[in-house]
Structures are given as C-alpha cells and as structure tokens.
Design a protein around this motif. Structure first.
Motif, PDB file in Angstrom:
ATOM      1  N   ASP A   3      -2.972  -2.479  -2.748  1.00 27.00           N
ATOM      2  CA  ASP A   3      -3.158  -3.732  -2.012  1.00 27.00           C
ATOM      3  C   ASP A   3      -4.636  -3.947  -1.689  1.00 27.00           C
ATOM      4  O   ASP A   3      -5.411  -3.007  -1.633  1.00 27.00           O
ATOM      5  CB  ASP A   3      -2.345  -3.706  -0.706  1.00 27.00           C
ATOM      6  CG  ASP A   3      -0.846  -3.758  -0.971  1.00 27.00           C
ATOM      7  OD1 ASP A   3      -0.455  -4.296  -2.034  1.00 27.00           O
ATOM      8  OD2 ASP A   3      -0.080  -3.263  -0.129  1.00 27.00           O
ATOM      9  N   GLN A 254     -13.283  -6.280  11.384  1.00 33.00           N
ATOM     10  CA  GLN A 254     -13.133  -5.036  10.617  1.00 33.00           C
ATOM     11  C   GLN A 254     -12.042  -5.208   9.559  1.00 33.00           C
ATOM     12  O   GLN A 254     -10.941  -5.651   9.874  1.00 33.00           O
ATOM     13  CB  GLN A 254     -12.772  -3.886  11.558  1.00 33.00           C
ATOM     14  CG  GLN A 254     -13.706  -3.762  12.770  1.00 33.00           C
ATOM     15  CD  GLN A 254     -15.153  -3.558  12.361  1.00 33.00           C
ATOM     16  OE1 GLN A 254     -15.443  -2.836  11.409  1.00 33.00           O
ATOM     17  NE2 GLN A 254     -16.077  -4.191  13.069  1.00 33.00           N
TER      18      GLN A 254
ATOM     19  N   SER B 216     -11.752  -6.812  15.957  1.00 33.88           N
ATOM     20  CA  SER B 216     -11.441  -5.479  15.432  1.00 33.88           C
ATOM     21  C   SER B 216     -10.154  -5.513  14.618  1.00 33.88           C
ATOM     22  O   SER B 216      -9.935  -4.684  13.738  1.00 33.88           O
ATOM     23  CB  SER B 216     -11.304  -4.468  16.578  1.00 33.88           C
ATOM     24  OG  SER B 216     -12.429  -4.521  17.426  1.00 33.88           O
ATOM     25  N   LEU B 217      -9.289  -6.490  14.942  1.00 37.84           N
ATOM     26  CA  LEU B 217      -7.975  -6.560  14.302  1.00 37.84           C
ATOM     27  C   LEU B 217      -7.921  -7.568  13.158  1.00 37.84           C
ATOM     28  O   LEU B 217      -6.846  -7.785  12.580  1.00 37.84           O
ATOM     29  CB  LEU B 217      -6.921  -6.945  15.354  1.00 37.84           C
ATOM     30  CG  LEU B 217      -6.781  -5.955  16.517  1.00 37.84           C
ATOM     31  CD1 LEU B 217      -5.836  -6.507  17.580  1.00 37.84           C
ATOM     32  CD2 LEU B 217      -6.265  -4.616  16.005  1.00 37.84           C
ATOM     33  N   ALA B 218      -9.052  -8.175  12.807  1.00 30.72           N
ATOM     34  CA  ALA B 218      -9.042  -9.271  11.825  1.00 30.72           C
ATOM     35  C   ALA B 218      -8.380  -8.852  10.510  1.00 30.72           C
ATOM     36  O   ALA B 218      -7.496  -9.550   9.997  1.00 30.72           O
ATOM     37  CB  ALA B 218     -10.462  -9.762  11.579  1.00 30.72           C
ATOM     38  N   GLY B 219      -8.790  -7.721   9.969  1.00 32.75           N
ATOM     39  CA  GLY B 219      -8.221  -7.276   8.700  1.00 32.75           C
ATOM     40  C   GLY B 219      -6.778  -6.829   8.839  1.00 32.75           C
ATOM     41  O   GLY B 219      -5.926  -7.119   7.991  1.00 32.75           O
ATOM     42  N   LEU B 220      -6.497  -6.134   9.931  1.00 31.71           N
ATOM     43  CA  LEU B 220      -5.142  -5.613  10.127  1.00 31.71           C
ATOM     44  C   LEU B 220      -4.130  -6.755  10.225  1.00 31.71           C
ATOM     45  O   LEU B 220      -3.024  -6.676   9.684  1.00 31.71           O
ATOM     46  CB  LEU B 220      -5.104  -4.748  11.389  1.00 31.71           C
ATOM     47  CG  LEU B 220      -3.804  -3.985  11.643  1.00 31.71           C
ATOM     48  CD1 LEU B 220      -3.488  -3.028  10.493  1.00 31.71           C
ATOM     49  CD2 LEU B 220      -3.859  -3.218  12.962  1.00 31.71           C
ATOM     50  N   ILE B 222      -4.216  -9.635   8.772  1.00 29.97           N
ATOM     51  CA  ILE B 222      -3.933 -10.145   7.427  1.00 29.97           C
ATOM     52  C   ILE B 222      -3.015  -9.180   6.683  1.00 29.97           C
ATOM     53  O   ILE B 222      -2.042  -9.589   6.037  1.00 29.97           O
ATOM     54  CB  ILE B 222      -5.244 -10.347   6.643  1.00 29.97           C
ATOM     55  CG1 ILE B 222      -6.106 -11.399   7.335  1.00 29.97           C
ATOM     56  CG2 ILE B 222      -4.966 -10.737   5.189  1.00 29.97           C
ATOM     57  CD1 ILE B 222      -7.493 -11.535   6.749  1.00 29.97           C
ATOM     58  N   ALA B 223      -3.310  -7.910   6.789  1.00 28.50           N
ATOM     59  CA  ALA B 223      -2.477  -6.911   6.113  1.00 28.50           C
ATOM     60  C   ALA B 223      -1.025  -7.003   6.587  1.00 28.50           C
ATOM     61  O   ALA B 223      -0.089  -6.943   5.792  1.00 28.50           O
ATOM     62  CB  ALA B 223      -3.037  -5.510   6.357  1.00 28.50           C
ATOM     63  N   ARG B 224      -0.845  -7.193   7.877  1.00 27.97           N
ATOM     64  CA  ARG B 224       0.514  -7.320   8.424  1.00 27.97           C
ATOM     65  C   ARG B 224       1.209  -8.558   7.849  1.00 27.97           C
ATOM     66  O   ARG B 224       2.364  -8.497   7.442  1.00 27.97           O
ATOM     67  CB  ARG B 224       0.479  -7.418   9.947  1.00 27.97           C
ATOM     68  CG  ARG B 224      -0.058  -6.189  10.640  1.00 27.97           C
ATOM     69  CD  ARG B 224       0.979  -5.059  10.716  1.00 27.97           C
ATOM     70  NE  ARG B 224       0.486  -3.970  11.556  1.00 27.97           N
ATOM     71  CZ  ARG B 224       0.015  -2.806  11.100  1.00 27.97           C
ATOM     72  NH1 ARG B 224      -0.020  -2.554   9.799  1.00 27.97           N
ATOM     73  NH2 ARG B 224      -0.403  -1.875  11.944  1.00 27.97           N
ATOM     74  N   GLY B 227       2.004  -8.008   4.233  1.00 27.73           N
ATOM     75  CA  GLY B 227       2.747  -6.796   3.933  1.00 27.73           C
ATOM     76  C   GLY B 227       1.935  -5.777   3.156  1.00 27.73           C
ATOM     77  O   GLY B 227       2.496  -4.945   2.429  1.00 27.73           O
ATOM     78  N   TRP B 228       0.613  -5.834   3.309  1.00 28.62           N
ATOM     79  CA  TRP B 228      -0.235  -4.879   2.600  1.00 28.62           C
ATOM     80  C   TRP B 228      -0.328  -3.555   3.371  1.00 28.62           C
ATOM     81  O   TRP B 228      -0.496  -3.553   4.580  1.00 28.62           O
ATOM     82  CB  TRP B 228      -1.652  -5.440   2.444  1.00 28.62           C
ATOM     83  CG  TRP B 228      -1.748  -6.574   1.477  1.00 28.62           C
ATOM     84  CD1 TRP B 228      -0.847  -6.916   0.516  1.00 28.62           C
ATOM     85  CD2 TRP B 228      -2.825  -7.528   1.387  1.00 28.62           C
ATOM     86  NE1 TRP B 228      -1.303  -8.023  -0.175  1.00 28.62           N
ATOM     87  CE2 TRP B 228      -2.496  -8.407   0.339  1.00 28.62           C
ATOM     88  CE3 TRP B 228      -4.015  -7.704   2.096  1.00 28.62           C
ATOM     89  CZ2 TRP B 228      -3.341  -9.466  -0.027  1.00 28.62           C
ATOM     90  CZ3 TRP B 228      -4.850  -8.751   1.736  1.00 28.62           C
ATOM     91  CH2 TRP B 228      -4.514  -9.618   0.679  1.00 28.62           C
ATOM     92  N   THR B 229      -0.260  -2.473   2.624  1.00 24.24           N
ATOM     93  CA  THR B 229      -0.383  -1.144   3.238  1.00 24.24           C
ATOM     94  C   THR B 229      -1.152  -0.229   2.292  1.00 24.24           C
ATOM     95  O   THR B 229      -1.340  -0.559   1.119  1.00 24.24           O
ATOM     96  CB  THR B 229       1.005  -0.486   3.458  1.00 24.24           C
ATOM     97  OG1 THR B 229       1.641  -0.350   2.177  1.00 24.24           O
ATOM     98  CG2 THR B 229       1.887  -1.302   4.387  1.00 24.24           C
ATOM     99  N   ALA B 230      -1.550   0.910   2.812  1.00 24.65           N
ATOM    100  CA  ALA B 230      -2.061   1.960   1.932  1.00 24.65           C
ATOM    101  C   ALA B 230      -0.885   2.493   1.121  1.00 24.65           C
ATOM    102  O   ALA B 230       0.264   2.386   1.550  1.00 24.65           O
ATOM    103  CB  ALA B 230      -2.704   3.057   2.763  1.00 24.65           C
ATOM    104  N   PRO B 231      -1.146   3.050  -0.070  1.00 21.72           N
ATOM    105  CA  PRO B 231      -0.056   3.593  -0.875  1.00 21.72           C
ATOM    106  C   PRO B 231       0.708   4.677  -0.114  1.00 21.72           C
ATOM    107  O   PRO B 231       0.184   5.242   0.842  1.00 21.72           O
ATOM    108  CB  PRO B 231      -0.765   4.200  -2.089  1.00 21.72           C
ATOM    109  CG  PRO B 231      -2.139   3.635  -2.097  1.00 21.72           C
ATOM    110  CD  PRO B 231      -2.467   3.246  -0.700  1.00 21.72           C
ATOM    111  N   SER B 233       2.392   8.318   0.581  1.00 22.12           N
ATOM    112  CA  SER B 233       1.897   9.683   0.402  1.00 22.12           C
ATOM    113  C   SER B 233       2.267  10.221  -0.982  1.00 22.12           C
ATOM    114  O   SER B 233       3.328   9.909  -1.523  1.00 22.12           O
ATOM    115  CB  SER B 233       2.507  10.573   1.480  1.00 22.12           C
ATOM    116  OG  SER B 233       2.316  11.918   1.155  1.00 22.12           O
ATOM    117  N   THR B 234       1.381  11.015  -1.552  1.00 23.90           N
ATOM    118  CA  THR B 234       1.693  11.619  -2.849  1.00 23.90           C
ATOM    119  C   THR B 234       2.333  12.987  -2.685  1.00 23.90           C
ATOM    120  O   THR B 234       2.609  13.672  -3.652  1.00 23.90           O
ATOM    121  CB  THR B 234       0.424  11.779  -3.705  1.00 23.90           C
ATOM    122  OG1 THR B 234      -0.567  12.418  -2.917  1.00 23.90           O
ATOM    123  CG2 THR B 234      -0.078  10.443  -4.191  1.00 23.90           C
TER     124      THR B 234
END
Ligand SMILES: Cc1cc2nc3c(=O)[nH]c(=O)nc-3n(C[C@H](O)[C@H](O)[C@H](O)COP(=O)(O)O)c2cc1C
Ligand code: SF4
Lengths: 436, 245
Positions: A3, A254, B216-220, B222-224, B227-231, B233-234
């Motif tokens: 993403d 950020q 501080s939350l601007a990017g978060l 948008i991600a919410r 529905g964007w997240t980090a991949p 766990s491997t």
C-alpha cells in the motif's frame, strides 16, 4: 503490491491514550522482548542486519552493522544512547512519535541494548519539548514498574537501566559526538574521530548512538521478521519511514510510507499544494540537504535516488515552499541559524558562517553586486569538506543549491534594490489568492 | 566550614547575598540526587542547571558554585557549560517564556509577523522581559513542529498554528492569569515549574492532552479511510517458513 502508506510506527497514534503502558500492551506491546530474550544477542543483531534497516537520523548508516562494531571483548561497560535531539530545521517526526507512543521507543531501547549487551541506556531528548519529556519520564517509570526495565527483565536474567536526559538547547548536540559531550556534562562540541563511539564513546566506553526512529523500528522487526521489513522500500533503502510534510501544502503532517515514495505522490496524499499556488522549491531531508525543485517531484525518496539527484534523503523533512516565497530570504534565515548554532570549535565553520551571513544579508537588501554570488560560492568552498563536523558542510547546502537553481532571483534583488516579494503573501494566514 | 551549606555560607559572608539567592537545603540535596542518577556524576550537570533555574529563576553565581561543589569541578567549568546552551538564562526569566519560531519554514508561514507583533504588543525586544515580570519574549529556532507552522512555544509547550492575533490573545490571557492550554498538551505551568520537570522531577501531568495533534495524524487518517496497512508479518506463528505473496 504494498500500500502507498504503511502505518507501523504511527499505527497507534489515533488510539485512546496511546502513550500509556496499558494501551501499548493491549496492542501486543513488549511481546517482542520474550522473543528476543529467547535469541542470542548476536542473533538479534543479525536480524536487524538482515532487515536492511538504515539509520533514520539522516546519514542512513546500516544499523545492524553499527551494532556489530561494538567490541564485545572490551571489558568496559557498553552503552546505548538514543538521539532524540531532533533539531534539524524541518524535521518533526521523532517528537510526535515520543509524544504519542513513548513505549515504542522504550521497547526498542530494551531490544537494542540487549543486542549490544548494554546494561545502561540513555534517551538524550532536546530540552525544548516539555510535554514529550513528561511522557518519556512516565513511560520509563511504567516500564520499570511492569518489569520491562530494571533487574532480571521478564525473568531473563538481563538487566537494563534507562535514563531520560533533557538537553538544554543546542542543535549541535544532535551530532553524535557532541551529544556525548553534552551527556557527560560538557559543552557540546564534537570529538575527533577516530576513535569512533563504538570503540570509545560515552565515558570512553563502547557506545551505540541511534536516532529515535531507528530504535523505534526495532520492535516491529523482531515481531514480524527481517523479511517483512525488507519487503518494503527499495533495493538498498529497505523498510518504511515517516515522511514529514510542512509548508505550503494543503494538509501538512506525518505520512508513514515505504522508502521510495515520491514527493508527487506525497503531495497528492496531502491534498496538493495550497489552493491557487504551485511548488517552487523544497528540502528532501532538512535544511542541510540541498534544495530541490518541481523538476525533482518524481525522484524516489530513498537514499540512492535523492543522492543521485544532487541532494540527500536526510531525515525526510520535506519543507515545501510555493512561488510566494523568496528563496534568498529562506536561505539567509537558514544561514543565520547555522551561524547561531556553530559550536565555534573549528575556524572554517565559526568564521565562515559569519561571512556567509554578511554576504547574503547584503544581497538580500539589494546591495552588493553579482560578484557576491561567486564570493558566496567561494566561501562555501572553504567550508565544505574543511569543517570539523557536518554542521559546517550542511550550512553550505542551501546556499550552493539555491544559487544553482535560482541565480536569477538573487540578481532580481540587485535590480530591484531589495526583496521583490511581499512577506505577507507566503504566510498561512494570508488572504486566499494573495500573490507575490 | 560546614558541608551542608558551603556555597550559601561562603556567599553570605563574602557578599551578604540576598536570601533569595541562597540555595536552600532541599535544592542542594536534589542537585546531589541528580548527580547520583548517572554512572558518572558530571553527566548530571545539564539537568542540575535546569534545577538551578527552577529554584532561582535564572542561572545564578550561587547556583553555579553549588553545581561545581557537588560535582567537584571548578565554577569556571560549570560556567563554560552554562553559557554554551541557549536554554540557560543569565537574566531573570518571566513567569512565562514565550518563544516564537523564526527559522525559515515558520518565518515564511508567518512567524516573523507574529514575533514583530508580540514585540510591539509587549513593548519588549528579543530576549527581554515585560516590566511586570510576566513574559519573556524570544525568537527561537526550529522546534520540531513544522507541520503546525507557525509555531510558538510557551514554557516549551506547543502552541500550534498561530496567527499574530492568536499569539496576542495567548499572552494577554497569561498576563490576566487566565488558564491557557497547550494546543497539544496540558494547561501551561510556570517557567520555573517547567524547568523542574526538565531537571528530571516529573510533575505528574503526563496524562493531560491528546495522544497526537491533527497534523501528526494526517497520513494515518488517509490510511484508515483507504484501508491501507503495512504487509502482514512474514513469520508464521508456528515459526515455520510462510508462503509469501
Ligand atoms: C549538526 C548535526 C545535527 C544532527 N542532529 C541529529 C538529530 O537531531 N537527531 C539524530 O538522530 N541525528 C542527528 N544527527 C546525526 C547523528 O550524528 C548520527 O548520525 C545519528 O544520530 C545516528 O543515528 P542513526 O544511525 O540511527 O541515524 C546530526 C548530525 C549533525 C552533523
Ligand atoms: S563544523 Fe561548526 S559545529 Fe562542527 S565542529 Fe566546526 S565549528 Fe563546531
């Protein structure tokens, strides 16, 4: 496909009372400790090496490799020092991290200190952020009470003390050896290297110094695995990082993304440059990284690509300025900053930043001549590469890059007999549609 | 000479120092307590000087002597440190230290105009204190809050997204004794109370204020929304090699 934004460090910043131990543990905080304690310290170092994590404080040195330099056969105590001095103009990521989730940093400190076999660690935080210091103090206190710090942590036999140390106002104390001087109760002036801190750092003992964001990334690497981390980012710039957008953009803030995202993508996410204006120049990683222009909007923001574009990724402090901003005024102000913050130890920087300010101020007032531009570049030549530390080098970045990209604007000050810009037009509270 | 008040007594004999210049026994004990936190006592010097400011409203000669005495170094050495760092003040600081960021980004975004307006309004210059002793005004360097520009700090608490008008309101309210809150933190305390926290004596107010400010939350945010997240766990929870996609 990963993403566009990948919240890891910022992921709990919208949680209720995220700074408390209860909130942090509820999300699985401190679970990485047991995993690490079941590993040999060298295996923790290997995991961080394998992840490809590179220092987030500006220089991008591989973190695991730095830890590997600690001579474990040296009988002196080992120390971990977190660099929380965050003072590079434009840089504003570590402070909100420590405000929102100090336990992420504390957990990272414990894992990292365990890896290098340190039993004492410090967080050197700039003094000018009172509430952040309160939250750090509280987090450390809570971590002690919960048995995450102190003796025999989680029954592992490992013990660690963590001291929160407030600085007292000095940009140079972000430079790691000056920081050590400050932490030893002295004037913050850089030390000659070698010896490097890994061999003789704090109290002449082996010391690792890492940026807040570097250390805060470690719990996620231990919890999710090095391959998970390395799966994000670009070939030589792995993982995610916090990108800080400030200035003339609709939604500054950020944005945590894999390394390699472009400024064009970030500006899009941030709602565009403010209404009715366009980007003029920007810093990729703080004021010490050479200015870039709209021509560089598609440069992947990783260490290699920004370097190839003639600047540095630095701290991902993206300061954006639109066409209402006078580049000469901007550069003069940065130069005054470097002059003010020069520690005075070496002549090229101490004297040079003074001369730079004089020459620039004259130009900004529309006095002086075109030959002063060459004089400036000559002065930069005498500082860059001849200063004792990177502060002096950094002072030349805004000047030489702005002359390269905006020579005509300097000349316009001369023909105009002063600054042709209206300083009100660039402000956040300028009437909409104001122009230079 | 007694060891309990060495500095205070010495000063009193030499100069008949005003009582307010004398460090009390509690402060001296706290200075020792700070030094004892560290593997090597001298590491305590920066926080110790913060404590001196908290106790005395500035760095006093008595405070310097006391630090030197506790650490077993010369007053000249302490003085050299005290003069190096910008947060240490030789002249008395008001109840509220108001710092306006005029580094490039904030200056361009309005910090210069805010600083000019406050100088006029308070009738003081840079690094000067109002006659009533309430406000010390100073222009400051980048305070790591650029996404909230223009930024003002009061006693090193964030006052985000200021205008000349809002800045005047803040100082007027402070002078009128009205409660003022940091935009991202607690109700403002006095400068001397703040210096005590910097010396490592917490004031139990960590739980006030929000987790993060809006920028501080601007990017978060948008991600919410997206529905964007980090991949994921491997590492499989079983510890087996997982298949990656
Ligand atoms: C003038 C100057 C200021 C610096 N300021 C900081 C800072 O505030 N925070 C930081 O982490 N690194 C700063 N650095 C870089 C540090 O010297 C050091 O490289 C870094 O803390 C190493 O951590 P990392 O490998 O995790 O990035 C600064 C360097 C210089 C030359
Ligand atoms: S380059 Fe500047 S800051 Fe660095 S040692 Fe020399 S005088 Fe000090």
């Amino acid at each position: 496909m990963t993403d566009a934004l990948t919240p890891v460090l910022t992921d709990n910043w919208d949680a209720e009372r995220a700074w408390t131990l209860a909130a942090y543990e509820e999300r699985g905080g401190y679970a990485a400790l047991d995993k690490a304690f079941a590993m040999a310290p060298d295996d923790v170092i290997d995991a961080v090496k394998e992840s490809g994590l590179r220092g987030r404080g500006g220089a991008g040195f591989p973190t695991g490799m730095k830890w590997g330099f600690i001579p474990q056969d040296n009988p002196r105590p080992k120390y971990l020092v977190v660099n929380a001095d965050e003072s590079e103009p434009g840089t504003c990521k570590d402070i909100p991290l420590m405000m929102a989730s100090p336990h992420t940093l504390v957990e990272g400190v414990i894992l990292s200190a365990y890896a290098i076999r340190a039993n004492t660690a410090f967080i050197y935080v700039r003094g000018e952020v009172l509430h952040v210091i309160r939250r750090l103090q509280r987090a450390v206190q809570e971590a002690y009470l919960a048995g995450h710090l102190g003796t025999d942590i989680h029954g592992s036999g490992y013990h660690l003390d963590l001291i929160v140390h407030a600085g007292a106002g000095a940009y140079i104390c972000g430079e790691e050896t000056a920081l050590l001087e400050g932490l030893e109760g002295r004037r913050g002036q850089p030390r000659l290297r070698p010896p490097f801190p890994a061999v003789a750092g704090l109290y002449a003992s082996p010391t690792v110094i890492n940026n807040v964001e570097s250390i805060a990334s470690v719990p996620s690497i231990i919890a999710n695995g090095p391959a998970w981390f390395a799966g994000m980012g670009t070939e030589k710039s792995k993982g995610f990082g916090i990108f800080s957008l400030s200035g003339h953009v609709r939604n500054p803030g950020q944005y945590e993304a894999p390394l390699g995202i472009t400024l064009r993508e970030l500006i899009d996410l941030a709602g565009g440059i403010r209404e009715g204006h366009e980007l003029k120049f920007w810093t990729p990683g703080g004021s010490s990284t050479p200015l870039l222009t709209p021509e560089h909007l598609d440069v992947p923001l990783d260490f290699e690509s920004v370097g190839a574009a003639g600047s540095m990724l630095g701290t991902r402090a993206l300061q954006l300025f639109d066409e209402t901003t006078c580049v000469v005024r901007a550069v003069l102000r940065w130069t005054e900053f470097y002059k003010h913050e020069s520690c005075g130890k070496c002549t090229p920087c101490r004297e040079g930043t003074w001369w730079l300010t004089q020459t620039l101020a004259r130009l900004e007032k529309g006095q002086g001549t075109e030959a002063d531009l060459d004089l400036l570049l000559d002065q930069c030549d005498n500082i860059l590469g001849r200063s004792f530390c990177a502060l002096g080098d950094g002072a030349t970045s805004p000047i030489s890059s702005s002359i390269k990209h905006f020579r005509d604007e300097y000349l316009a000050h001369l023909t105009n007999g002063g600054c042709p810009f209206d300083p009100v037009a660039s402000t956040a509270f300028a009437p909409a549609g104001a122009s230079a | 000479m007694s060891t309990e008040y060495p500095v205070a007594q010495g000063q009193a004999q030499a100069e008949a120092a005003a009582p307010s210049d004398v460090l009390d026994a509690t402060t001296l004990a706290e200075l020792r307590e700070i030094a004892a936190r560290y593997p090597e006592p001298r590491s305590g010097l920066l926080p110790m000087l913060h404590l001196v400011q908290s106790a005395q409203g500035r760095i006093t000669p008595e405070g310097i002597e006391a630090c030197a005495e506790v650490l077993g170094i010369s007053a000249a050495e302490v003085n050299g440190v005290a003069t190096f760092y910008t947060m240490y003040k030789r002249r008395p600081v008001g109840d509220y230290h108001v710092g306006v960021c005029t580094n490039t980004l904030c200056a361009v975004m309005g910090g210069d105009l805010i600083f000019e307006r406050l100088k006029e309004h308070l009738e003081v210059g840079n690094d000067e204190t109002t006659e009533d002793g309430s406000i010390t005004l100073e222009h400051i360097e980048c305070n790591a809050a650029c996404d909230y520009a223009p930024v003002m700090m009061v006693n090193w608490e964030f006052m985000d997204n200021q205008t000349p008008e809002s800045a005047v309101q803040v100082v007027d309210d402070l002078r009128a004794g009205k409660p003022v809150h940091s935009t991202r933190g607690p109700r403002l305390c006095t400068w001397r109370e703040a210096e005590r926290v910097l010396a490592g004596f917490p004031d139990d107010r960590a739980d006030e204020g929000p987790t993060a400010g809006p920028a501080s939350l601007a990017g978060l945010r948008i991600a919410r929304e997206k529905g964007w997240t980090a991949p994921a766990s491997t590492l499989a929870s079983s510890g087996e090699e997982t298949d990656r996609d």
